[in-house]
Design a protein around this motif. Structure first.
Motif, PDB file in Angstrom:
ATOM      1  N   THR A 197      35.949  44.735  44.827  1.00 27.97           N
ATOM      2  CA  THR A 197      36.716  45.353  43.750  1.00 27.97           C
ATOM      3  C   THR A 197      36.347  44.650  42.449  1.00 27.97           C
ATOM      4  O   THR A 197      35.731  43.569  42.463  1.00 27.97           O
ATOM      5  N   GLN A 198      36.746  45.220  41.339  1.00 31.71           N
ATOM      6  CA  GLN A 198      36.508  44.581  40.047  1.00 31.71           C
ATOM      7  C   GLN A 198      37.201  43.215  40.011  1.00 31.71           C
ATOM      8  O   GLN A 198      36.646  42.252  39.508  1.00 31.71           O
ATOM      9  N   TYR A 199      38.393  43.153  40.594  1.00 34.01           N
ATOM     10  CA  TYR A 199      39.122  41.885  40.662  1.00 34.01           C
ATOM     11  C   TYR A 199      38.322  40.844  41.451  1.00 34.01           C
ATOM     12  O   TYR A 199      38.207  39.690  41.035  1.00 34.01           O
ATOM     13  N   ASP A 200      37.766  41.243  42.607  1.00 33.09           N
ATOM     14  CA  ASP A 200      36.952  40.338  43.425  1.00 33.09           C
ATOM     15  C   ASP A 200      35.765  39.813  42.627  1.00 33.09           C
ATOM     16  O   ASP A 200      35.461  38.618  42.657  1.00 33.09           O
ATOM     17  N   ILE A 201      35.103  40.721  41.935  1.00 36.81           N
ATOM     18  CA  ILE A 201      33.914  40.346  41.156  1.00 36.81           C
ATOM     19  C   ILE A 201      34.291  39.321  40.092  1.00 36.81           C
ATOM     20  O   ILE A 201      33.620  38.301  39.924  1.00 36.81           O
ATOM     21  N   GLU A 202      35.385  39.588  39.388  1.00 36.73           N
ATOM     22  CA  GLU A 202      35.818  38.658  38.337  1.00 36.73           C
ATOM     23  C   GLU A 202      36.250  37.309  38.916  1.00 36.73           C
ATOM     24  O   GLU A 202      35.980  36.267  38.330  1.00 36.73           O
ATOM     25  N   GLU A 203      36.894  37.342  40.077  1.00 36.31           N
ATOM     26  CA  GLU A 203      37.315  36.100  40.737  1.00 36.31           C
ATOM     27  C   GLU A 203      36.096  35.264  41.135  1.00 36.31           C
ATOM     28  O   GLU A 203      36.065  34.047  40.915  1.00 36.31           O
ATOM     29  N   VAL A 204      35.094  35.915  41.703  1.00 40.45           N
ATOM     30  CA  VAL A 204      33.875  35.207  42.095  1.00 40.45           C
ATOM     31  C   VAL A 204      33.135  34.712  40.860  1.00 40.45           C
ATOM     32  O   VAL A 204      32.627  33.584  40.840  1.00 40.45           O
ATOM     33  N   GLN A 205      33.129  35.520  39.829  1.00 39.67           N
ATOM     34  CA  GLN A 205      32.464  35.128  38.589  1.00 39.67           C
ATOM     35  C   GLN A 205      33.119  33.871  38.002  1.00 39.67           C
ATOM     36  O   GLN A 205      32.425  32.953  37.575  1.00 39.67           O
ATOM     37  N   GLU A 206      34.435  33.834  38.028  1.00 43.85           N
ATOM     38  CA  GLU A 206      35.154  32.659  37.540  1.00 43.85           C
ATOM     39  C   GLU A 206      34.877  31.446  38.436  1.00 43.85           C
ATOM     40  O   GLU A 206      34.675  30.330  37.946  1.00 43.85           O
ATOM     41  N   HIS A 207      34.846  31.669  39.750  1.00 42.40           N
ATOM     42  CA  HIS A 207      34.580  30.593  40.716  1.00 42.40           C
ATOM     43  C   HIS A 207      33.212  29.947  40.476  1.00 42.40           C
ATOM     44  O   HIS A 207      33.053  28.737  40.665  1.00 42.40           O
ATOM     45  N   CYS A 208      32.250  30.742  40.054  1.00 38.00           N
ATOM     46  CA  CYS A 208      30.893  30.201  39.815  1.00 38.00           C
ATOM     47  C   CYS A 208      30.665  29.892  38.331  1.00 38.00           C
ATOM     48  O   CYS A 208      29.525  29.798  37.882  1.00 38.00           O
ATOM     49  N   HIS A 209      31.766  29.735  37.583  1.00 38.86           N
ATOM     50  CA  HIS A 209      31.702  29.329  36.174  1.00 38.86           C
ATOM     51  C   HIS A 209      30.891  30.300  35.317  1.00 38.86           C
ATOM     52  O   HIS A 209      30.170  29.884  34.404  1.00 38.86           O
ATOM     53  N   ASN A 210      30.956  31.575  35.661  1.00 39.91           N
ATOM     54  CA  ASN A 210      30.279  32.646  34.906  1.00 39.91           C
ATOM     55  C   ASN A 210      28.770  32.448  34.819  1.00 39.91           C
ATOM     56  O   ASN A 210      28.137  32.871  33.853  1.00 39.91           O
ATOM     57  N   LEU A 211      28.193  31.830  35.823  1.00 35.30           N
ATOM     58  CA  LEU A 211      26.748  31.614  35.827  1.00 35.30           C
ATOM     59  C   LEU A 211      25.985  32.845  36.301  1.00 35.30           C
ATOM     60  O   LEU A 211      24.767  32.915  36.153  1.00 35.30           O
ATOM     61  N   PHE A 212      26.699  33.805  36.884  1.00 39.82           N
ATOM     62  CA  PHE A 212      26.093  35.069  37.300  1.00 39.82           C
ATOM     63  C   PHE A 212      26.828  36.215  36.613  1.00 39.82           C
ATOM     64  O   PHE A 212      28.048  36.160  36.453  1.00 39.82           O
ATOM     65  N   THR A 213      26.077  37.228  36.248  1.00 43.25           N
ATOM     66  CA  THR A 213      26.687  38.423  35.678  1.00 43.25           C
ATOM     67  C   THR A 213      27.375  39.203  36.794  1.00 43.25           C
ATOM     68  O   THR A 213      27.132  38.958  37.988  1.00 43.25           O
ATOM     69  N   GLN A 214      28.193  40.165  36.409  1.00 38.92           N
ATOM     70  CA  GLN A 214      28.858  40.995  37.405  1.00 38.92           C
ATOM     71  C   GLN A 214      27.837  41.755  38.244  1.00 38.92           C
ATOM     72  O   GLN A 214      27.986  41.885  39.457  1.00 38.92           O
ATOM     73  N   GLN A 215      26.788  42.227  37.601  1.00 34.78           N
ATOM     74  CA  GLN A 215      25.729  42.951  38.324  1.00 34.78           C
ATOM     75  C   GLN A 215      25.033  42.032  39.332  1.00 34.78           C
ATOM     76  O   GLN A 215      24.721  42.436  40.452  1.00 34.78           O
ATOM     77  N   GLU A 216      24.787  40.780  38.944  1.00 36.07           N
ATOM     78  CA  GLU A 216      24.162  39.825  39.864  1.00 36.07           C
ATOM     79  C   GLU A 216      25.091  39.530  41.048  1.00 36.07           C
ATOM     80  O   GLU A 216      24.627  39.398  42.184  1.00 36.07           O
ATOM     81  N   ILE A 217      26.381  39.449  40.793  1.00 39.43           N
ATOM     82  CA  ILE A 217      27.335  39.199  41.874  1.00 39.43           C
ATOM     83  C   ILE A 217      27.325  40.353  42.872  1.00 39.43           C
ATOM     84  O   ILE A 217      27.347  40.130  44.090  1.00 39.43           O
TER      85      ILE A 217
END
Length: 175
Positions: A9-29
């Motif tokens: 979900t968009q929420y999952d993507i944002e949560e993972v993005q935050e977990h990895c300190h925004n080092l990956f874009t949403q598309q990369e995730i």
């Protein structure tokens, strides 16, 4: 994110993005999630050591056994967190932390002479004798202000590796 076969979900993507300190874009995730699902062949929600070894580049890595201790059983969020040190956007501190974890195989926060020697043995194979490795390591430690009896903590690794440009990057293919 419970089951590997479910969609992010968009929420999952944002949560993972935050977990990895925004080092990956949403598309990369999203791309990493697709790769994670390919590796998680039984859709259990985590990747086993055997599944990691199915990646030829991983299996061929001379440090694969040490890395397996770090990655066995990772869920998707932790998988991306692990890979974040290999992002082109990761800073030197993040890369050094991963290197330290490779050497600190017992996870006690200290790296001893023999820990470094084992990694050197893995990396050099039969190209160097044990005696040569010990001589090189003793000299390198001496030049950086440490001895064979010293142990190194993460801040020591930062001091030693801090001025070195570390090129540890994995390209994430984006569809």
């Amino acid at each position: 994110m419970g089951s590997a076969s479910s969609m992010l979900t968009q929420y999952d993507i944002e949560e993972v993005q935050e977990h990895c300190h925004n080092l990956f874009t949403q598309q990369e995730i999203v791309s990493l999630y697709q790769r994670f699902c390919q590796l998680d062949r039984t859709a259990k929600g985590f990747i086993s050591a055997d599944e990691f070894l199915s990646v030829p580049e991983f299996a061929m890595n001379p440090l694969s056994q040490r890395l397996l201790k770090m990655v066995d059983g990772l869920n998707f969020k932790d998988f991306v967190g692990f890979l974040s040190a290999f992002s082109a956007k990761a800073n030197g501190q993040q890369k050094i932390q991963l290197i330290f974890r490779v050497y600190d195989s017992d996870c006690k926060g200290k790296v001893y002479f023999n820990d470094i020697l084992e990694v050197l043995r893995d990396l050099s194979g039969s190209f160097m004798s044990d005696e040569q490795r010990e001589q090189v390591l003793t000299q390198v430690l001496k030049e950086t202000g440490y001895s064979r009896d010293s142990y190194l903590r993460l801040d020591d690794f930062v001091k030693i590796f801090g001025n070195i440009s570390l090129r540890m990057e994995v390209e994430v293919p984006v569809d």
